[in-house]
Each structure stands twice: as structure tokens, then as C-alpha cells.
Design an enzyme around this catalytic site. Structure first.
Site, PDB file in Angstrom:
ATOM      1  N   ASP A  30      52.592  15.244  20.347  1.00 29.92           N
ATOM      2  CA  ASP A  30      51.759  16.387  19.989  1.00 29.92           C
ATOM      3  C   ASP A  30      52.597  17.656  20.108  1.00 29.92           C
ATOM      4  O   ASP A  30      53.335  17.846  21.062  1.00 29.92           O
ATOM      5  CB  ASP A  30      50.530  16.450  20.906  1.00 29.92           C
ATOM      6  CG  ASP A  30      49.459  17.383  20.353  1.00 29.92           C
ATOM      7  OD1 ASP A  30      48.384  16.882  19.978  1.00 29.92           O
ATOM      8  OD2 ASP A  30      49.693  18.613  20.301  1.00 29.92           O
ATOM      9  N   ILE A  31      52.448  18.550  19.140  1.00 29.58           N
ATOM     10  CA  ILE A  31      53.247  19.775  19.096  1.00 29.58           C
ATOM     11  C   ILE A  31      52.840  20.755  20.202  1.00 29.58           C
ATOM     12  O   ILE A  31      53.629  21.626  20.581  1.00 29.58           O
ATOM     13  CB  ILE A  31      53.131  20.408  17.683  1.00 29.58           C
ATOM     14  CG1 ILE A  31      54.329  21.278  17.374  1.00 29.58           C
ATOM     15  CG2 ILE A  31      51.828  21.152  17.511  1.00 29.58           C
ATOM     16  CD1 ILE A  31      54.429  21.675  15.900  1.00 29.58           C
ATOM     17  N   ASN A  87      38.797  12.896  18.961  1.00 28.99           N
ATOM     18  CA  ASN A  87      37.872  14.008  18.775  1.00 28.99           C
ATOM     19  C   ASN A  87      37.256  13.889  17.377  1.00 28.99           C
ATOM     20  O   ASN A  87      37.975  13.625  16.412  1.00 28.99           O
ATOM     21  CB  ASN A  87      38.597  15.350  18.909  1.00 28.99           C
ATOM     22  CG  ASN A  87      39.084  15.598  20.321  1.00 28.99           C
ATOM     23  OD1 ASN A  87      38.393  15.289  21.281  1.00 28.99           O
ATOM     24  ND2 ASN A  87      40.288  16.134  20.453  1.00 28.99           N
ATOM     25  N   VAL A  96      42.388  18.396  12.945  1.00 30.65           N
ATOM     26  CA  VAL A  96      43.109  17.728  11.858  1.00 30.65           C
ATOM     27  C   VAL A  96      42.250  16.546  11.406  1.00 30.65           C
ATOM     28  O   VAL A  96      41.933  15.652  12.215  1.00 30.65           O
ATOM     29  CB  VAL A  96      44.504  17.246  12.301  1.00 30.65           C
ATOM     30  CG1 VAL A  96      45.206  16.526  11.159  1.00 30.65           C
ATOM     31  CG2 VAL A  96      45.353  18.426  12.791  1.00 30.65           C
ATOM     32  N   HIS A 100      43.260  10.339  14.564  1.00 28.07           N
ATOM     33  CA  HIS A 100      44.412  10.215  15.462  1.00 28.07           C
ATOM     34  C   HIS A 100      43.876   9.975  16.862  1.00 28.07           C
ATOM     35  O   HIS A 100      42.911  10.599  17.285  1.00 28.07           O
ATOM     36  CB  HIS A 100      45.292  11.470  15.423  1.00 28.07           C
ATOM     37  CG  HIS A 100      44.532  12.751  15.528  1.00 28.07           C
ATOM     38  ND1 HIS A 100      43.847  13.298  14.457  1.00 28.07           N
ATOM     39  CD2 HIS A 100      44.324  13.576  16.571  1.00 28.07           C
ATOM     40  CE1 HIS A 100      43.256  14.412  14.838  1.00 28.07           C
ATOM     41  NE2 HIS A 100      43.510  14.609  16.115  1.00 28.07           N
ATOM     42  N   HIS A 102      44.574  10.425  20.658  1.00 28.48           N
ATOM     43  CA  HIS A 102      45.406  11.128  21.635  1.00 28.48           C
ATOM     44  C   HIS A 102      45.687  10.183  22.800  1.00 28.48           C
ATOM     45  O   HIS A 102      44.753   9.576  23.343  1.00 28.48           O
ATOM     46  CB  HIS A 102      44.664  12.335  22.208  1.00 28.48           C
ATOM     47  CG  HIS A 102      44.388  13.447  21.247  1.00 28.48           C
ATOM     48  ND1 HIS A 102      45.140  14.606  21.217  1.00 28.48           N
ATOM     49  CD2 HIS A 102      43.434  13.612  20.307  1.00 28.48           C
ATOM     50  CE1 HIS A 102      44.653  15.431  20.303  1.00 28.48           C
ATOM     51  NE2 HIS A 102      43.613  14.856  19.729  1.00 28.48           N
TER      52      HIS A 102
END
Ligand code: AMP
Ligand code: ZN
Length: 114
Positions: A30-31, A87, A96, A100, A102
Site C-alpha cells: 500500500d502506498i 472495504n 479504489v 482488494h 488489505h
């Protein structure tokens, strides 16, 4: 999908710190990490949210969790513990719209979440 951030990371059009990839999944850091280990496990297939899953995605979603567990083990967090989160939509903070998972590990994680 051309206008999707994670499709672009998967295609290599946007750089990602990739930690795992196979025929179905790409996992990258993750950025904006929220824990010492914060990885996003992303299917190559563009699915906007959990609301869009169908029964044909059951094995794919299972493989996302197995990937998370393998990465947690690989990084030495499988016994201490880790959290896996999807989420979905506005109140959960989805930003986004390509599903995905996490994977968060490396610190004590509060419950209930914020
Ligand atoms: P969510 O809010 O659940 O939709 O999660 C989206 C996550 O994507 C956030 O934790 C962001 O920090 C992360 N993110 C956004 N852009 C990038 C990127 N280019 N590379 C890696 N992670 C990203
Ligand atoms: Zn996408």
C-alpha cells in the site's frame, strides 16, 4: 478496465511494489501504509466491489485469503497476528473500486476499527 488505478498497476502502467503475483492475483505494498506490513491483494479480474461478486468468483476470493495468510507467514507475522479487510462503498471508506484485500500486520490493531 482502462480507467481503474489497480488495473493500471496490474498492467505495469503505474509502478507498484509487487510482493507476489500469479495467474490470478497481484499483491503490492500500500502506498500509504497503515502498519509495518500493509499489502493489497488484488485479483487481475476487474471487480468493482464485493457487491459485484458472483459464485464464479468463490475460488478467486478464497485464493485472496490464502495469499494473505501465506504473505503473513512469509513476513513472520502469522503467530503474532494480522488483519485482513475488504472495504465496501462509502461508509467503509472504499476509495479504489477494484476489489482488494488489505493485509495489515506488525503492530497491535485496535478493535472495533474506526
Ligand atoms: P480502500 O480505501 O479500501 O479502497 O483502499 C485503497 C488503498 O489503496 C488505500 O489504502 C491507498 O493507500 C491505496 N493506494 C492508492 N493508490 C495506490 C497506489 N498507486 N499503489 C498502492 N496503493 C495505493
Ligand atoms: Zn480494475
Amino acid at each position: 478496465m482502462t480507467d481503474c488505478l489497480f488495473c493500471k498497476v496490474i498492467a505495469g502502467d503505474i509502478p507498484g511494489a509487487i510482493v507476489h503475483q500469479d495467474g490470478a492475483l497481484v499483491a503490492f505494498k500500500d502506498i500509504t501504509p497503515q502498519a509495518p506490513l500493509h499489502v493489497l491483494i488484488v485479483p487481475r479480474k476487474h471487480i468493482p466491489s464485493l457487491n459485484d461478486l458472483s459464485s464464479e468468483d468463490d475460488a478467486l476470493v478464497g485464493s485472496m485469503f490464502r495469499c494473505a495468510a501465506a504473505l503473513a507467514k512469509q513476513h513472520g507475522y502469522h503467530e503474532r497476528g494480522y488483519r485482513t479487510v475488504f472495504n465496501t462503498n462509502r461508509e467503509a471508506g472504499q476509495s479504489v473500486f477494484h476489489i482488494h484485500l488489505h493485509l495489515l500486520a506488525g503492530r497491535a490493531l485496535a478493535w472495533p476499527p474506526g
